[in-house]
Design a protein around this motif. Sequence first.
Motif, mmCIF file in Angstrom:
data_model
loop_
_atom_site.group_PDB
_atom_site.id
_atom_site.type_symbol
_atom_site.label_atom_id
_atom_site.label_comp_id
_atom_site.label_asym_id
_atom_site.label_seq_id
_atom_site.Cartn_x
_atom_site.Cartn_y
_atom_site.Cartn_z
ATOM 1 N N ASN A 247 52.869 40.156 54.442
ATOM 2 C CA ASN A 247 53.888 40.378 53.396
ATOM 3 C C ASN A 247 53.448 41.296 52.265
ATOM 4 N N GLY A 248 52.187 41.782 52.332
ATOM 5 C CA GLY A 248 51.751 42.767 51.344
ATOM 6 C C GLY A 248 51.410 42.214 49.982
ATOM 7 N N THR A 249 51.274 40.902 49.846
ATOM 8 C CA THR A 249 50.970 40.318 48.541
ATOM 9 C C THR A 249 49.466 40.093 48.368
ATOM 10 N N ILE A 250 49.018 40.259 47.134
ATOM 11 C CA ILE A 250 47.617 40.042 46.777
ATOM 12 C C ILE A 250 47.579 39.006 45.659
ATOM 13 N N PRO A 251 46.809 37.938 45.796
ATOM 14 C CA PRO A 251 46.762 36.913 44.737
ATOM 15 C C PRO A 251 46.106 37.452 43.479
ATOM 16 N N LEU A 252 46.351 36.764 42.368
ATOM 17 C CA LEU A 252 45.710 37.152 41.115
ATOM 18 C C LEU A 252 44.216 36.863 41.189
ATOM 19 N N PRO A 253 43.391 37.699 40.559
ATOM 20 C CA PRO A 253 41.948 37.419 40.534
ATOM 21 C C PRO A 253 41.665 36.098 39.830
ATOM 22 N N PRO A 254 40.524 35.471 40.099
ATOM 23 C CA PRO A 254 40.198 34.197 39.436
ATOM 24 C C PRO A 254 40.134 34.358 37.929
ATOM 25 N N VAL A 255 40.458 33.275 37.220
ATOM 26 C CA VAL A 255 40.497 33.308 35.758
ATOM 27 C C VAL A 255 39.095 33.460 35.175
ATOM 28 N N HIS A 256 38.142 32.716 35.714
ATOM 29 C CA HIS A 256 36.781 32.789 35.184
ATOM 30 C C HIS A 256 36.204 34.177 35.453
ATOM 31 N N PRO A 257 35.555 34.783 34.472
ATOM 32 C CA PRO A 257 35.105 36.177 34.612
ATOM 33 C C PRO A 257 33.940 36.400 35.568
ATOM 34 N N THR A 258 33.120 35.387 35.835
ATOM 35 C CA THR A 258 31.916 35.628 36.637
ATOM 36 C C THR A 258 31.656 34.633 37.763
ATOM 37 N N ASN A 259 32.288 33.465 37.765
ATOM 38 C CA ASN A 259 32.031 32.506 38.841
ATOM 39 C C ASN A 259 32.217 33.154 40.205
ATOM 40 N N THR A 260 31.237 32.957 41.089
ATOM 41 C CA THR A 260 31.320 33.552 42.423
ATOM 42 C C THR A 260 30.577 32.663 43.402
ATOM 43 N N CYS A 261 30.925 32.784 44.678
ATOM 44 C CA CYS A 261 30.233 31.998 45.698
ATOM 45 C C CYS A 261 29.869 32.880 46.876
ATOM 46 N N ASN A 262 28.927 32.395 47.670
ATOM 47 C CA ASN A 262 28.535 33.087 48.891
ATOM 48 C C ASN A 262 29.708 33.007 49.871
ATOM 49 N N PRO A 263 30.287 34.135 50.262
ATOM 50 C CA PRO A 263 31.465 34.096 51.141
ATOM 51 C C PRO A 263 31.171 33.487 52.507
ATOM 52 N N VAL A 264 29.926 33.523 52.928
ATOM 53 C CA VAL A 264 29.573 33.027 54.259
ATOM 54 C C VAL A 264 29.636 31.514 54.325
ATOM 55 N N ASN A 265 29.083 30.836 53.309
ATOM 56 C CA ASN A 265 29.028 29.374 53.361
ATOM 57 C C ASN A 265 29.752 28.669 52.206
ATOM 58 N N GLY A 266 30.298 29.436 51.268
ATOM 59 C CA GLY A 266 31.059 28.824 50.171
ATOM 60 C C GLY A 266 30.220 28.207 49.078
ATOM 61 N N SER A 267 28.901 28.413 49.111
ATOM 62 C CA SER A 267 28.031 27.848 48.075
ATOM 63 C C SER A 267 28.147 28.661 46.795
ATOM 64 N N TRP A 268 28.572 28.007 45.709
ATOM 65 C CA TRP A 268 28.743 28.693 44.431
ATOM 66 C C TRP A 268 27.395 29.052 43.809
ATOM 67 N N THR A 269 27.356 30.150 43.094
ATOM 68 C CA THR A 269 26.194 30.497 42.293
ATOM 69 C C THR A 269 26.303 29.769 40.961
ATOM 70 N N GLU A 270 25.698 28.568 40.889
ATOM 71 C CA GLU A 270 25.647 27.793 39.641
ATOM 72 C C GLU A 270 27.013 27.787 38.947
ATOM 73 N N ARG A 271 28.029 27.341 39.654
ATOM 74 C CA ARG A 271 29.402 27.382 39.149
ATOM 75 C C ARG A 271 29.529 26.723 37.779
ATOM 76 N N ILE A 272 30.200 27.423 36.887
ATOM 77 C CA ILE A 272 30.412 26.935 35.527
ATOM 78 C C ILE A 272 31.856 26.445 35.400
ATOM 79 N N LEU A 273 32.005 25.149 35.188
ATOM 80 C CA LEU A 273 33.311 24.551 34.926
ATOM 81 C C LEU A 273 33.300 23.925 33.543
ATOM 82 N N THR A 274 34.434 23.898 32.905
ATOM 83 C CA THR A 274 34.523 23.241 31.601
ATOM 84 C C THR A 274 34.499 21.726 31.784
#
Length: 333
Positions: A247-274
Amino acid sequence: MRLFEKLLDAVIVEQVSPELYCRKYLGHLMNHRQYYLAIYADVLDKLVSHAKKNVAEISMIDYGAGNGMLGIFAKYCGFKNVFINDIDEKFVAASRKLSMQLNVPVDGYITGDIHTVQNFFQNDLPCAIVGTDVIEHIYNLEVFFNVIRNINPSMVSVFTTASNPKNYFKVRRLKKLQVKDEYEGGTPDDFVLFGDSPLEPFFKTRLKMIQSQLGTNDEATLLKLAKATRGMNKEDILAVAKNYDINGTIPLPPVHPTNTCNPVNGSWTERILTIEEYLSIYHSNGMKLHMYNGFYNEHGRGVKKLLNKVLNKCIDSLGSLLAPFIIFVGTKK
């Protein structure tokens, strides 16, 4: 604790695992054993306090256990049943060897994620689950705590995390690490607990996944999709790419500016949550959240030891604004 510390003197790190990373990780724990045992003791004390049971009545899971030292220590302290879990079979094997070297047998080993843990237990359900420096890496905490509740609705959980969202200096350092993992990648030389293999930038890995799924070289589209899928694992990334193809749609980027995870296994790099986000996750899964401040290592030497003692005194007044880590205890509402 001191008796267990002495017991560790007999450990031969080189014989615990043929894997360099497992030995490196255990070596780090051994070099700072007094500090880590103090953390483990605090975790177990809080577990006993909130479980409102005697140690000998508590069956617990050491989740994301690595070499299993926390779980082995718990068994040494007299916990009824202790089960050691990690998603990496190499670490589970290392925890077996460590248990044998220390002559402190635990009650079971589980290789896999929280769903594997759930399937492991049919009867005599555990009443507690603990983990250190693991909660910030779990891909989907909502699913994780829902499964915990399904295993045992009365489960008490205790997790520590160094991703303390209220400590400005900690957050600043972790954001730099996240940006590095996202755009530069990492190597084992970055820090002692990195791992044994280099990682390419997560952004680049997502680009490859999306390009393979769509079969296009449209750079603008690939870049937009790669940005929008930061913090997703492979399954979710490919779902976004398929949806775009339809359908040609692209979701909005994540709100947090830097949180990221390893795309292969989903392990976050020290995820920061409030703290508010953690409260919401716990409460939505029928749990009350109790929070405590961690402490700095006073078992070193020289100036650093004195400085850490001063910092620990300051935590009494500044609380989580200064704490190097925080402790989350979840109990049934």
